[in-house]
Design a protein around this motif. Structure first.
Motif, PDB file in Angstrom:
ATOM      1  N   HIS A  45       2.263   1.841  -3.562  1.00 52.10           N
ATOM      2  CA  HIS A  45       1.219   2.400  -4.433  1.00 52.10           C
ATOM      3  C   HIS A  45       0.810   3.805  -3.981  1.00 52.10           C
ATOM      4  O   HIS A  45       0.557   4.676  -4.806  1.00 52.10           O
ATOM      5  CB  HIS A  45      -0.002   1.479  -4.452  1.00 52.10           C
ATOM      6  CG  HIS A  45       0.153   0.304  -5.382  1.00 52.10           C
ATOM      7  ND1 HIS A  45      -0.831  -0.621  -5.601  1.00 52.10           N
ATOM      8  CD2 HIS A  45       1.198  -0.084  -6.157  1.00 52.10           C
ATOM      9  CE1 HIS A  45      -0.414  -1.530  -6.473  1.00 52.10           C
ATOM     10  NE2 HIS A  45       0.822  -1.230  -6.813  1.00 52.10           N
ATOM     11  N   ASP A  46       0.763   4.008  -2.674  1.00 53.98           N
ATOM     12  CA  ASP A  46       0.369   5.325  -2.156  1.00 53.98           C
ATOM     13  C   ASP A  46       1.348   6.417  -2.621  1.00 53.98           C
ATOM     14  O   ASP A  46       0.936   7.525  -2.955  1.00 53.98           O
ATOM     15  CB  ASP A  46       0.321   5.277  -0.619  1.00 53.98           C
ATOM     16  CG  ASP A  46      -0.071   6.607  -0.018  1.00 53.98           C
ATOM     17  OD1 ASP A  46      -1.217   7.028  -0.237  1.00 53.98           O
ATOM     18  OD2 ASP A  46       0.776   7.257   0.633  1.00 53.98           O
TER      19      ASP A  46
ATOM     20  N   VAL B   1       4.341   0.536  -9.508  1.00 48.06           N
ATOM     21  CA  VAL B   1       3.036  -0.136  -9.557  1.00 48.06           C
ATOM     22  C   VAL B   1       3.247  -1.645  -9.593  1.00 48.06           C
ATOM     23  O   VAL B   1       2.611  -2.408  -8.857  1.00 48.06           O
ATOM     24  CB  VAL B   1       2.208   0.343 -10.780  1.00 48.06           C
ATOM     25  CG1 VAL B   1       1.003  -0.571 -11.017  1.00 48.06           C
ATOM     26  CG2 VAL B   1       1.745   1.777 -10.569  1.00 48.06           C
TER      27      VAL B   1
ATOM     28  N   CYS C  73      -8.830  -0.574  -0.397  1.00 49.88           N
ATOM     29  CA  CYS C  73      -8.931   0.011  -1.744  1.00 49.88           C
ATOM     30  C   CYS C  73     -10.176   0.890  -1.838  1.00 49.88           C
ATOM     31  O   CYS C  73     -10.142   1.966  -2.446  1.00 49.88           O
ATOM     32  CB  CYS C  73      -8.989  -1.079  -2.822  1.00 49.88           C
ATOM     33  SG  CYS C  73      -7.443  -1.971  -3.013  1.00 49.88           S
TER      34      CYS C  73
ATOM     35  N   THR D  74       0.832  -1.213   0.000  1.00 51.36           N
ATOM     36  CA  THR D  74       0.000   0.000   0.000  1.00 51.36           C
ATOM     37  C   THR D  74       0.866   1.263   0.000  1.00 51.36           C
ATOM     38  O   THR D  74       0.528   2.246  -0.632  1.00 51.36           O
ATOM     39  CB  THR D  74      -0.984   0.040   1.196  1.00 51.36           C
ATOM     40  OG1 THR D  74      -0.257   0.235   2.408  1.00 51.36           O
ATOM     41  CG2 THR D  74      -1.842  -1.192   1.281  1.00 51.36           C
TER      42      THR D  74
ATOM     43  N   ASN E 250       9.075   5.237  -6.787  1.00 50.59           N
ATOM     44  CA  ASN E 250       8.511   5.915  -7.955  1.00 50.59           C
ATOM     45  C   ASN E 250       9.383   7.066  -8.411  1.00 50.59           C
ATOM     46  O   ASN E 250       9.535   7.308  -9.612  1.00 50.59           O
ATOM     47  CB  ASN E 250       7.073   6.394  -7.687  1.00 50.59           C
ATOM     48  CG  ASN E 250       6.906   7.095  -6.362  1.00 50.59           C
ATOM     49  OD1 ASN E 250       7.100   6.488  -5.312  1.00 50.59           O
ATOM     50  ND2 ASN E 250       6.565   8.365  -6.373  1.00 50.59           N
TER      51      ASN E 250
ATOM     52  N   ASN F  57       6.867   5.317 -12.182  1.00 51.91           N
ATOM     53  CA  ASN F  57       5.592   4.751 -11.713  1.00 51.91           C
ATOM     54  C   ASN F  57       5.374   3.309 -12.158  1.00 51.91           C
ATOM     55  O   ASN F  57       4.785   2.517 -11.413  1.00 51.91           O
ATOM     56  CB  ASN F  57       4.423   5.604 -12.216  1.00 51.91           C
ATOM     57  CG  ASN F  57       4.321   6.909 -11.458  1.00 51.91           C
ATOM     58  OD1 ASN F  57       4.947   7.072 -10.409  1.00 51.91           O
ATOM     59  ND2 ASN F  57       3.558   7.844 -11.984  1.00 51.91           N
TER      60      ASN F  57
ATOM     61  N   GLY G  33       4.429  -3.002  -6.232  1.00 53.51           N
ATOM     62  CA  GLY G  33       3.293  -3.073  -5.302  1.00 53.51           C
ATOM     63  C   GLY G  33       2.456  -4.314  -5.596  1.00 53.51           C
ATOM     64  O   GLY G  33       2.030  -5.020  -4.685  1.00 53.51           O
ATOM     65  N   ASP G  34       2.244  -4.592  -6.882  1.00 50.34           N
ATOM     66  CA  ASP G  34       1.469  -5.787  -7.263  1.00 50.34           C
ATOM     67  C   ASP G  34       2.199  -7.062  -6.826  1.00 50.34           C
ATOM     68  O   ASP G  34       1.578  -8.015  -6.342  1.00 50.34           O
ATOM     69  CB  ASP G  34       1.257  -5.824  -8.793  1.00 50.34           C
ATOM     70  CG  ASP G  34       0.323  -4.724  -9.270  1.00 50.34           C
ATOM     71  OD1 ASP G  34      -0.351  -4.116  -8.414  1.00 50.34           O
ATOM     72  OD2 ASP G  34       0.278  -4.469 -10.485  1.00 50.34           O
TER      73      ASP G  34
END
Ligand code: FPP
Ligand code: MG
Length: 326
Positions: free
Chosen positions: A90-91, A116, A150, A87, A107, A112, A119-120
């Motif tokens: 991604h945040d 991303v 989410c 989180t 990032n 990005n 994070g996944d």
């Protein structure tokens, strides 16, 4: 950290001694045959802070004198830390944040797309690791948490720039995006120890209130703190049009002139001017008082539990969530 906030608490000692095992499980789960993946994962290790969520799992596992820090608790603690890290990664993309834990964000360093995907990778591994405990109810409960989390982020996103945001909606957002995970850490740590469902419920309420207090403090630091002290980019809430409790309270309760100045500061993304208005009107103090109310609520939720080292440790952790500057 635990030794400082709960001296002479032997559960605090055990939890502290167990955290390196949690870090080991975390690392070995993410380890890949691909050097490129390992290199990105090493960056996440640098995001690791006090490990509050693993502490909640391990301390929660000790309620009622139950054996805590078992292998299952250690794995669950690594799982919640991984969800939390996912989180954060991604945040920072959403917030376009450049600094976290005193270092550059992924990032900002790698873009990005890499953030991303990392994070996944973290969230995928978290559920894969969780399945190794062999209790599908944990996966189900944590799936509900990530859904809620989410939803909280999506609700917040839909309200960007909304200066009429009310207190109830602010609390709904932070309960979902932050408190759902801390609540689950406490409840599931206790569940793994086989305690009765009323105790798990008390632990869930404790963790939820603690999470809300934590996020109010986080929002105060974002508005009023300095990057070098907080260790992460500040002023991101204002930059991204997210209204937080001190600002919501200010816009509702301050004088007409001060509200007009605050609105101008919001429009101009002037964090210093907004911070000054919110401090001067007392709204910052009122937001801090609301965090204290949540800490009291957290303590009340576990007042029904036997008075033992686990309860004492949880109380110390609740106090520490608001007595912090980073
Ligand atoms: C903190 O916000 C944000 C959260 C606690 C939740 C973030 C969740 C997501 C971005 C959704 C991703 C979901 C999954 C399942 C990977 P903040 O900006 O107030 O905190 P900060 O000050 O630490 O940046
Ligand atoms: Mg952020």
């Amino acid at each position: 950290m635990l030794r400082a906030i709960a001296p002479s608490n032997s559960l605090a000692e055990r939890v502290t001694a167990t955290l390196p095992r949690v870090a080991q499980v975390f690392e070995s789960q993410l380890s890949s045959e691909l050097a490129a993946v390992n290199e990105l994962c090493r960056h996440v290790e640098r995001y690791r802070g006090k490990m509050l969520r693993p502490m909640l799992v391990l301390a929660g596992g000790g309620v009622g004198g139950a054996p805590s820090c078992t292998t299952s608790h250690v794995v669950l603690a690594a799982v919640v830390e991984m969800i939390h890290m996912a989180t954060l990664v991604h945040d920072d993309v959403l917030d376009e944040a450049e600094v976290r834990r005193g270092g550059r964000t992924l990032n900002s360093l790698r873009g990005n797309e890499a953030a991303v995907m990392l994070g996944d990778y973290l969230i995928s591994n978290a559920f894969h690791l969780c399945a190794s405990v062999g209790d599908s109810s944990l996966n189900q409960a944590l799936g509900e948490v990530t859904n809620r989390l989410c939803q909280g982020e999506l609700l917040q996103l839909s309200l960007r720039g909304e200066t009429s945001l009310d207190e109830a909606t602010y609390f709904d957002i932070i309960d979902r995006k932050t408190a759902s995970l801390t609540g689950a850490c406490c409840a599931l740590g206790a569940r793994l120890s086989g305690v009765e469902s009323s105790t798990q419920q008390a632990m869930e309420s404790f963790g939820r209130a603690l999470g809300v207090a934590f996020q109010i403090q986080d929002d105060l630091l974002d508005l009023l703190g300095e990057e070098r002290t907080v260790g992460k980019s500040v002023g991101r809430d204002l930059a991204k049009g997210k209204l937080t409790l001190p600002v919501v309270l200010h816009l509702r309760q301050a004088s007409t002139e001060s509200v007009a100045r605050a609105m101008a500061a919001i429009r101009g993304a002037d964090i210093k001017a907004l911070g000054a208005e919110v401090r001067a009107s007392g709204a910052a103090g009122r937001a801090a008082a609301q965090a204290e109310v949540q800490v009291r609520r957290a303590k009340e939720a576990i007042a029904v539990l036997p008075h033992d080292e686990a309860r004492d440790l949880l109380i110390s952790l609740a106090d520490a969530t608001i007595n912090r500057s980073s």
